[in-house]
Structure formats: structure tokens, C-alpha cells
Design an enzyme around this catalytic site. Structure first.
Site, PDB file in Angstrom:
ATOM      1  N   LYS A  52      -2.168  -8.846  -7.214  1.00  0.00           N
ATOM      2  CA  LYS A  52      -3.001  -8.791  -6.003  1.00  0.00           C
ATOM      3  C   LYS A  52      -2.489  -7.575  -5.208  1.00  0.00           C
ATOM      4  O   LYS A  52      -1.465  -7.637  -4.533  1.00  0.00           O
ATOM      5  CB  LYS A  52      -2.861 -10.115  -5.268  1.00  0.00           C
ATOM      6  CG  LYS A  52      -3.163 -10.276  -3.783  1.00  0.00           C
ATOM      7  CD  LYS A  52      -4.314  -9.624  -3.193  1.00  0.00           C
ATOM      8  CE  LYS A  52      -4.374  -9.633  -1.681  1.00  0.00           C
ATOM      9  NZ  LYS A  52      -4.143  -8.302  -1.109  1.00  0.00           N
ATOM     10  N   PRO A  53      -3.201  -6.434  -5.338  1.00  0.00           N
ATOM     11  CA  PRO A  53      -2.729  -5.239  -4.637  1.00  0.00           C
ATOM     12  C   PRO A  53      -3.144  -5.285  -3.165  1.00  0.00           C
ATOM     13  O   PRO A  53      -4.020  -6.063  -2.787  1.00  0.00           O
ATOM     14  CB  PRO A  53      -3.473  -4.106  -5.356  1.00  0.00           C
ATOM     15  CG  PRO A  53      -4.734  -4.732  -5.855  1.00  0.00           C
ATOM     16  CD  PRO A  53      -4.437  -6.192  -6.109  1.00  0.00           C
ATOM     17  N   GLU A  72      11.859  -2.142  12.108  1.00  0.00           N
ATOM     18  CA  GLU A  72      11.472  -1.099  11.161  1.00  0.00           C
ATOM     19  C   GLU A  72      10.284  -0.334  11.768  1.00  0.00           C
ATOM     20  O   GLU A  72       9.260  -0.936  12.085  1.00  0.00           O
ATOM     21  CB  GLU A  72      11.038  -1.832   9.880  1.00  0.00           C
ATOM     22  CG  GLU A  72      10.952  -1.001   8.674  1.00  0.00           C
ATOM     23  CD  GLU A  72      10.636  -1.863   7.444  1.00  0.00           C
ATOM     24  OE1 GLU A  72      10.064  -2.961   7.584  1.00  0.00           O
ATOM     25  OE2 GLU A  72      10.943  -1.412   6.336  1.00  0.00           O
ATOM     26  N   TRP A  86       0.813  -1.214   0.000  1.00  0.00           N
ATOM     27  CA  TRP A  86       0.000   0.000   0.000  1.00  0.00           C
ATOM     28  C   TRP A  86       0.848   1.267   0.000  1.00  0.00           C
ATOM     29  O   TRP A  86       0.353   2.333  -0.301  1.00  0.00           O
ATOM     30  CB  TRP A  86      -0.936   0.011   1.226  1.00  0.00           C
ATOM     31  CG  TRP A  86      -0.219  -0.326   2.504  1.00  0.00           C
ATOM     32  CD1 TRP A  86      -0.157  -1.554   3.097  1.00  0.00           C
ATOM     33  CD2 TRP A  86       0.581   0.543   3.310  1.00  0.00           C
ATOM     34  NE1 TRP A  86       0.637  -1.498   4.221  1.00  0.00           N
ATOM     35  CE2 TRP A  86       1.096  -0.212   4.376  1.00  0.00           C
ATOM     36  CE3 TRP A  86       0.913   1.906   3.234  1.00  0.00           C
ATOM     37  CZ2 TRP A  86       1.919   0.321   5.364  1.00  0.00           C
ATOM     38  CZ3 TRP A  86       1.742   2.450   4.219  1.00  0.00           C
ATOM     39  CH2 TRP A  86       2.232   1.645   5.262  1.00  0.00           C
ATOM     40  N   CYS A 102      10.149   1.060   2.777  1.00  0.00           N
ATOM     41  CA  CYS A 102      11.144   0.041   3.165  1.00  0.00           C
ATOM     42  C   CYS A 102      12.545   0.619   3.183  1.00  0.00           C
ATOM     43  O   CYS A 102      13.436   0.060   3.810  1.00  0.00           O
ATOM     44  CB  CYS A 102      11.120  -1.124   2.179  1.00  0.00           C
ATOM     45  SG  CYS A 102       9.527  -1.875   2.033  1.00  0.00           S
ATOM     46  N   GLY A 112       6.766  -6.467   0.441  1.00  0.00           N
ATOM     47  CA  GLY A 112       6.030  -6.427   1.697  1.00  0.00           C
ATOM     48  C   GLY A 112       6.913  -6.895   2.841  1.00  0.00           C
ATOM     49  O   GLY A 112       8.141  -6.800   2.771  1.00  0.00           O
ATOM     50  N   SER A 113       6.266  -7.451   3.858  1.00  0.00           N
ATOM     51  CA  SER A 113       7.018  -7.768   5.077  1.00  0.00           C
ATOM     52  C   SER A 113       7.891  -9.012   4.900  1.00  0.00           C
ATOM     53  O   SER A 113       7.589  -9.899   4.100  1.00  0.00           O
ATOM     54  CB  SER A 113       6.057  -7.981   6.238  1.00  0.00           C
ATOM     55  OG  SER A 113       5.424  -9.231   6.093  1.00  0.00           O
ATOM     56  N   GLU A 155      11.046  -8.112  -2.310  1.00  0.00           N
ATOM     57  CA  GLU A 155      11.556  -6.850  -1.773  1.00  0.00           C
ATOM     58  C   GLU A 155      10.910  -6.717  -0.407  1.00  0.00           C
ATOM     59  O   GLU A 155       9.718  -6.435  -0.299  1.00  0.00           O
ATOM     60  CB  GLU A 155      11.173  -5.719  -2.739  1.00  0.00           C
ATOM     61  CG  GLU A 155      12.021  -4.490  -2.558  1.00  0.00           C
ATOM     62  CD  GLU A 155      11.274  -3.427  -1.814  1.00  0.00           C
ATOM     63  OE1 GLU A 155      11.463  -3.349  -0.574  1.00  0.00           O
ATOM     64  OE2 GLU A 155      10.511  -2.692  -2.452  1.00  0.00           O
ATOM     65  N   LEU A 156      11.688  -6.995   0.641  1.00  0.00           N
ATOM     66  CA  LEU A 156      11.110  -7.159   1.979  1.00  0.00           C
ATOM     67  C   LEU A 156      11.525  -5.997   2.889  1.00  0.00           C
ATOM     68  O   LEU A 156      11.919  -4.956   2.412  1.00  0.00           O
ATOM     69  CB  LEU A 156      11.532  -8.525   2.528  1.00  0.00           C
ATOM     70  CG  LEU A 156      11.248  -9.704   1.571  1.00  0.00           C
ATOM     71  CD1 LEU A 156      11.773 -11.017   2.129  1.00  0.00           C
ATOM     72  CD2 LEU A 156       9.763  -9.824   1.262  1.00  0.00           C
TER      73      LEU A 156
HETATM   74  C1  SIN Z   1       9.362   0.635  -0.850  1.00  0.00           C
HETATM   75  O1  SIN Z   1       9.368   1.283   0.168  1.00  0.00           O
HETATM   76  O2  SIN Z   1       8.892  -0.488  -0.872  1.00  0.00           O
HETATM   77  C2  SIN Z   1       9.919   1.166  -2.152  1.00  0.00           C
HETATM   78  C3  SIN Z   1      10.491   2.503  -2.066  1.00  0.00           C
HETATM   79  C4  SIN Z   1      11.180   2.964  -3.332  1.00  0.00           C
HETATM   80  O3  SIN Z   1      10.967   2.456  -4.432  1.00  0.00           O
HETATM   81  O4  SIN Z   1      11.980   3.881  -3.193  1.00  0.00           O
END
Ligand code: SIN
Length: 481
Positions: free
Chosen positions: A175-176, A382, A151, A285, A229-230, A251-252
Site C-alpha cells: 500500500k504505497p 522532526e 512518499w 527520516c 512512516g510516522s 521504520e518510524l
Molecule cells: C527514510 O527517510 O525513510 C529513508 C532514508 C534512507 O533510506 O536513507
């Protein structure tokens, strides 16, 4: 106010969920319901899979020019409709309108980039072990791919996956997040209008991710999953992917250190700290989570950062001048409160902010904590919120060890004028993304991704398309006979 009722986009058709269920989308700045969206289940996922498999051979054989044409058109449309798309994003995610506009541009840039990359899916010839043979390396689309998107960047995290998948010749089901489905559905509408063949892209929205995603994970012919996500969910998906050995890109979570050495350009460090901390209200992230500042400049850095953050206006992102929106949901505010309370109890000092807003909306103001140490929750987890946790350090050795003391390895930032130190840190910090005198390293041209438990694979750049391509080789005999 009339509440919009949205539809799913499956196999090129706008449709409801078979059970007739809906869920509400809430504006986090007002806590008002802004739309109802179909709550899909495994049936809808299977329909999307069937539609994708039906079109897959045709899409895989399309020319790069055809795929590039559609991706470029979709990007152009995103840019033309940026104001409308940004308004929708601000309403469902909360980020200030100017940031939403920035994200639409960021999202379009992935489509533009991968439109071009689709033309560069090159093969190779390798000298063989016999003069009678040749070895030809070819690349082919990996096949039907599933994207599960977060999100916090409701458009860019979709196009960063859809762009390379489509460019490589793979159909994709997205799947958003159930918190921000409207931006995803807008992207589907744009691709439909851009002429994407039916079934190449489907958007399946729902609040029961377990069964919804399991329907795809159990299907052998879904050959690839890309998830942002997580870390906890990433580990679960990795186990599920193992059953049919699906390719994975993850990408966690991150735990980014932001290191400022005494020789740094202090004003530039502060300016970049504001970006690295406050972009998306810290709900990123790659957000700076632990600010390590060399002891001689701690006070000066803290004072300047405090002045900069205090000047930011918090409120509904659609209002003029607002640069700090709400967090996404009450749970997010609770987590920030927990981190701040823990830090205070263990001896941290609140320099700015430090307690949540009152009234409607999930607001938490920009906050600075000084005298933070590594034992505090905020230095270990985090935060995903607008809290700058400042810790003093003395030596380069010490700060590298402290920065690396985590299972996460997504982004790290460091500020120094010493070029030798830049290279030493670049080599020794265990992170996939290194902002050296740069608080905003994200761009479509660069290979975004993490080390250790922060992920697998890379998104963006010329590396990003490889995630959707299989390598094959042909050993061609009989050349001289
Ligand atoms: C993210 O927070 O998942 C991506 C951030 C970004 O692309 O800079």
C-alpha cells in the site's frame, strides 16, 4: 495535457477499484494534476490477499535460484529504465531529477542485494542434550506480508521491503503513499515483465488508509507488516498487529543530531551537512534535524554552510541544475513555517532563507537558523524540511546528553578526528544508525533501523531477510537406537 489514468495491480492483473473511484496525483512543483489513480478500498485489499494466499505455497517452495533470477532481472530492468522511472518520480514527488536517478539506483540495489541473500537462507545444527538426538534449525518464510510505504522515497522504500520478502519466499501486498503511487505501479510493471508469478506482488493504492489497511490487519493469514512512516501511525499499527500477533518491522520518525567537534575536518563536515540536511529537501527520516556545533567553530561552520546552501538552485526538479525541489504538499510547508516562526520568536537568528517561495509549487528555500536552543520546536520535532538549526555546545558529555534527549533514535551523525571519541559516541549515542564522519550512511549492505520510538527491526543487509523468516527447530530423536 492529457491526464494518465492508472490501474491497480492485483493478483497479476491490472484492474480498477470496484467502486470506480479515482484520486488525483499532483506534481508538487507545478500543483498540476499529472495522473488519476484508482481509490481502492477493503474489497481490493481482500482480492489481493486471496491472490497472494493462492500463490503462497508455490512461491514458498520455489528455489532460491528462481527467486534470485526474478529479483535480479527486475533490478536490471530498473537500471535500464532509470531515466523514465526517475522522471516519473520527480513529477510525483518533486525531488530533483539527479536525486531521483540516485534513488532508482538505490532501489535497484536492494533487489540485487536480496537476490543474493535468498541463496544464503542457511539452517544450523546445534549439539543436543542427548547423544540419541540432534537439533536442526531451519528457516521458513513468515508468510503473506503487507508493506505500507511512504512518499519521500517512492521506489527505494518499496524495494527495501519487497526485496527481502520475495527473496524469503513471502508474497507481499504494498500500500504505497497516495501522494506517490505512480512509482509503485511502475515497480509492479517491472516485476510483471520480469516474470514474477501472479499474486506474489500486488499494489493497492488508495486515499482511505484506515479501512484499506484494516482489511489486511484483521486477516490472520497476513503474518507480517512492514511500515515506514510516522511514529504515531506506527503505534496504531502495532496495536492492530497485536490482535493476531503479526510480526512487525517499523521504520518510524527520526530527530537526527548532527554533531561537529572543533577537531573535525570542517570542510568535510560542511559537505556532509549539506547531504544529511538537503537530501530529499530534508524530507527524510534520517535528515539532520539538530546541528550541534562546538562553540569555537560555530561561526566558521555557519558561514561555510551558508555559502554552500546559498549556491543551491531551487525549482522544478526536471530543470537543469536544480538541486532543491519542492516539499511534498502545502501541509509540509506549513510545518516548516511553524518551526521557523517558533524559533525566531524564541530568539533564533535567520542566517539564510526563512520564508516560503511565492508562485506555484510547494517551495521552501534552504534555510539556516543560528542561536537555536533545545526549547524550540525545531529542536524537539522532526521538521522534514530544508532548515538547518544550529546550536552551540561546549563538551562531549553535554552534547551526548542533549542528543539523546528525545524518544527518537534513528540516525545520528558526528564529526571528529579523535578515534577514541568516535568509539565513545558510537557506544553512547542512542541511535540505530551512526554516521561517523559520514553524512550518507544508507546503503543496501547495512542494517537500517532505529532504537526507541524510531522503530523495530532492520531493513537491508543480511539482517533484513530475517524479518521475513520464521525460525523452527527439529529435535530429531532415535539416532542411535
Ligand atoms: C527514510 O527517510 O525513510 C529513508 C532514508 C534512507 O533510506 O536513507
Amino acid at each position: 495535457m492529457e491526464i494518465e489514468t492508472a490501474q491497480l495491480f492485483i493478483g497479476g492483473e491490472w484492474t480498477d477499484a470496484s467502486g470506480g473511484d479515482y484520486f488525483d496525483v499532483v506534481n508538487p512543483a507545478t500543483e498540476r494534476v499529472i495522473a488519476r489513480v484508482p481509490d481502492a478500498g477493503p474489497d481490493e485489499m481482500r482480492r489481493a490477499i486471496d491472490a497472494a494466499l493462492a500463490v503462497q505455497p508455490h512461491w514458498a517452495e520455489s528455489t532460491a535460484a528462481e527467486r534470485a533470477g526474478i529479483l535480479s532481472k527486475a533490478a536490471r530492468m530498473m537500471r535500464e529504465q532509470a531515466d523514465d522511472l526517475a522522471r516519473i518520480m520527480t513529477e510525483e514527488e518533486g525531488k530533483p531529477f539527479s536525486e531521483s536517478l540516485g534513488e532508482i539506483s538505490y532501489a535497484a540495489s536492494f533487489l540485487e542485494w536480496f537476490a543474493e541473500e535468498s541463496k544464503r537462507i542457511y539452517g544450523e545444527t546445534i549439539p543436543a542434550n542427548s547423544s540419541n538426538k540432534r537439533i536442526l534449525v531451519i528457516k521458513r518464510p513468515v508468510g503473506l506480508s503487507l508493506a505500507i510505504t511512504p512518499w519521500n522515497f517512492p521506489a527505494a522504500m518499496i524495494t527495501r521491503k519487497v526485496g527481502p520478502a520475495l527473496a524469503a519466499g513471502c508474497p507481499m501486498i504494498v500500500k504505497p503513499s497516495e501522494l506517490t503511487p505512480l512509482s509503485a505501479l511502475e515497480i509492479a510493471r517491472i516485476f510483471e515483465e520480469a516474470g514474477l508469478p501472479k499474486g506474489v506482488l500486488s499494489i493497492v493504492t488508495g486515499t482511505r488508509p484506515g479501512p484499506l489497511v484494516a482489511a489486511a490487519m484483521e486477516e490472520f493469514r497476513v503474518r507480517k507488516i512492514s511500515f515506514t512512516g510516522s511514529t504515531a501511525v506506527g503505534k496504531l499499527l502495532m496495536k492492530q498487529a497485536a490482535d493476531s500477533v503479526k510480526r512487525v518491522s517499523f521504520e518510524l520518525g527520526g530527530q537526527a543530531p548532527f554533531i561537529v567537534f572543533a577537531d573535525a575536518d570542517l570542510d568535510a563536515a560542511v559537505e556532509n551537512a549539506v547531504i544529511a540536511k538537503m537530501r530529499s529537501v530534508g524530507e527524510s527520516c534520517v535528515a539532520a534535524n539538530r546541528m550541534y556545533v562546538q562553540r569555537p567553530i560555530v561561526e566558521a561552520f555557519t558561514a561555510k554552510l551558508s555559502t554552500a546552501l546559498a549556491a543551491m538552485k531551487m525549482g522544478n526538479g526536471l530543470e537543469d541544475g536544480v538541486s532543491v525541489g519542492p516539499l511534498i504538499e502545502p501541509r509540509a510547508v506549513d510545518k516548516v513555517e511553524r518551526h521557523v516562526a517558533d524559533a525566531r520568536q524564541k530568539g533564533a537568528t535567520v542566517i539564510l532563507g526563512g520564508s516560503k517561495g511565492t508562485g506555484a509549487g510547494y517551495f521552501y528555500p534552504p534555510t539556516i537558523l543560528a542561536n537555536v536552543d533545545d526549547s524550540m520546536l525545531i529542536a524537539q520535532e522532526e521538521t522534514f524540511g530544508p532548515v538547518a538549526a544550529i546550536m552551540a555546545f561546549d563538551t562531549e558529555e553535554e552534547v551526548i546528553a542533549r542528543a539523546n534527549n528525545t524518544h527518537a533514535g534513528l540516525a545520528a551523525y558526528f564529526f571528529t578526528r579523535d578515534i577514541g571519541r568516535v568509539m565513545r559516541l558510537a557506544e553512547r549515542l542512542e541511535y540505530g544508525i551512526l554516521g561517523a564522519n559520514d553524512g550518507l550512511p544508507s546503503t543496501a549492505q547495512a542494517p537500517f533501523g532505529g532504537l526507541k520510538e524510531s522503530g523495530l527491526g532492520r531493513e537491508g543487509s543480511h539482517y533484513g531477510i530475517d524479518e521475513y523468516l520464521d525460525i523452527k527447530y527439529v529435535s530429531l530423536g532415535g539416532i542411535n537406537t
